[in-house]
Write a protein that holds these residues in place. Structure first.
Motif, PDB file in Angstrom:
ATOM      1  N   MET A  12       0.832  -1.204   0.000  1.00 40.24           N
ATOM      2  CA  MET A  12       0.000   0.000   0.000  1.00 40.24           C
ATOM      3  C   MET A  12       0.866   1.254   0.000  1.00 40.24           C
ATOM      4  O   MET A  12       1.949   1.268   0.582  1.00 40.24           O
ATOM      5  N   LYS A  13       0.352   2.272  -0.627  1.00 42.06           N
ATOM      6  CA  LYS A  13       0.969   3.596  -0.586  1.00 42.06           C
ATOM      7  C   LYS A  13       0.477   4.304   0.665  1.00 42.06           C
ATOM      8  O   LYS A  13      -0.490   3.863   1.312  1.00 42.06           O
ATOM      9  N   ALA A  14       1.101   5.411   0.993  1.00 48.53           N
ATOM     10  CA  ALA A  14       0.728   6.173   2.195  1.00 48.53           C
ATOM     11  C   ALA A  14      -0.723   6.643   2.148  1.00 48.53           C
ATOM     12  O   ALA A  14      -1.364   6.787   3.191  1.00 48.53           O
ATOM     13  N   LEU A  18      -3.348   0.848  -3.496  1.00 48.60           N
ATOM     14  CA  LEU A  18      -2.417  -0.245  -3.749  1.00 48.60           C
ATOM     15  C   LEU A  18      -1.156   0.276  -4.422  1.00 48.60           C
ATOM     16  O   LEU A  18      -1.220   1.165  -5.267  1.00 48.60           O
ATOM     17  N   ASP A  19      -0.025  -0.312  -4.065  1.00 51.44           N
ATOM     18  CA  ASP A  19       1.250   0.015  -4.706  1.00 51.44           C
ATOM     19  C   ASP A  19       1.624  -1.158  -5.608  1.00 51.44           C
ATOM     20  O   ASP A  19       2.464  -1.995  -5.269  1.00 51.44           O
ATOM     21  N   LEU A  20       0.976  -1.228  -6.748  1.00 49.87           N
ATOM     22  CA  LEU A  20       1.175  -2.349  -7.669  1.00 49.87           C
ATOM     23  C   LEU A  20       2.568  -2.359  -8.272  1.00 49.87           C
ATOM     24  O   LEU A  20       3.080  -3.410  -8.643  1.00 49.87           O
ATOM     25  N   GLY A  21       3.202  -1.207  -8.361  1.00 48.31           N
ATOM     26  CA  GLY A  21       4.512  -1.102  -8.963  1.00 48.31           C
ATOM     27  C   GLY A  21       5.610  -1.836  -8.230  1.00 48.31           C
ATOM     28  O   GLY A  21       6.637  -2.171  -8.808  1.00 48.31           O
ATOM     29  N   ILE A  22       5.397  -2.128  -6.956  1.00 44.92           N
ATOM     30  CA  ILE A  22       6.440  -2.788  -6.164  1.00 44.92           C
ATOM     31  C   ILE A  22       6.387  -4.319  -6.284  1.00 44.92           C
ATOM     32  O   ILE A  22       7.301  -5.013  -5.855  1.00 44.92           O
TER      33      ILE A  22
END
Length: 135
Positions: A12-14, A18-22
């Motif tokens: 997750m981003k702040a 969702l932080d799919l890029g990671i």
């Protein structure tokens, strides 16, 4: 080490998105550490806090990392059987297998109800292997 699987978290981003890029970095880290499979959208992945759309987005991204070196199990369990069967169908060409937890709010009161729940999900998975997760 043989056949080690990781129960992955939902990155997750702040801002709560969702932080799919990671996921590519996450996948490479697991492969480098001889992890042979991932179990996504489970309780470690906070599935109860995610929408069906978010869970499908995670599946989409993880499916890009799937290979002979990384087996992908997608947890599709849901208290709503329609949502669970839809996620099973969505998994067909993206996951190597699916899993489901029994409904945990209105818990099946009899074994045949649990079997019916599991059968409905498995029947919608296009022949993917099906695992039930028991808590």
């Amino acid at each position: 080490m043989n056949n080690l699987f990781a129960a992955t978290y939902a990155p997750m981003k702040a801002d709560g998105e969702l932080d799919l890029g990671i996921i590519g970095v996450y996948s490479n880290f697991l492969k480098q550490n001889e992890v042979h499979g991932v179990f996504i959208n489970g309780s470690t992945g906070d599935f109860v806090s995610l929408s069906t759309e978010e869970r499908n987005q995670l599946l989409e991204q993880w499916s890009k990392e799937k290979s002979n070196d990384l087996y992908l199990i997608n947890h599709v369990g849901h208290n709503n059987l329609r949502e669970a069967t839809a996620m099973a169908r969505y998994s067909i060409d993206k996951a190597d297998a699916i899993a489901a937890i029994a409904p945990f709010y209105f818990v099946p009161g009899r074994m045949d109800q649990l079997v019916d729940y599991c059968a409905a999900i498995a029947e919608n998975a296009g022949g993917l292997p099906f695992f039930i997760t028991i808590c």
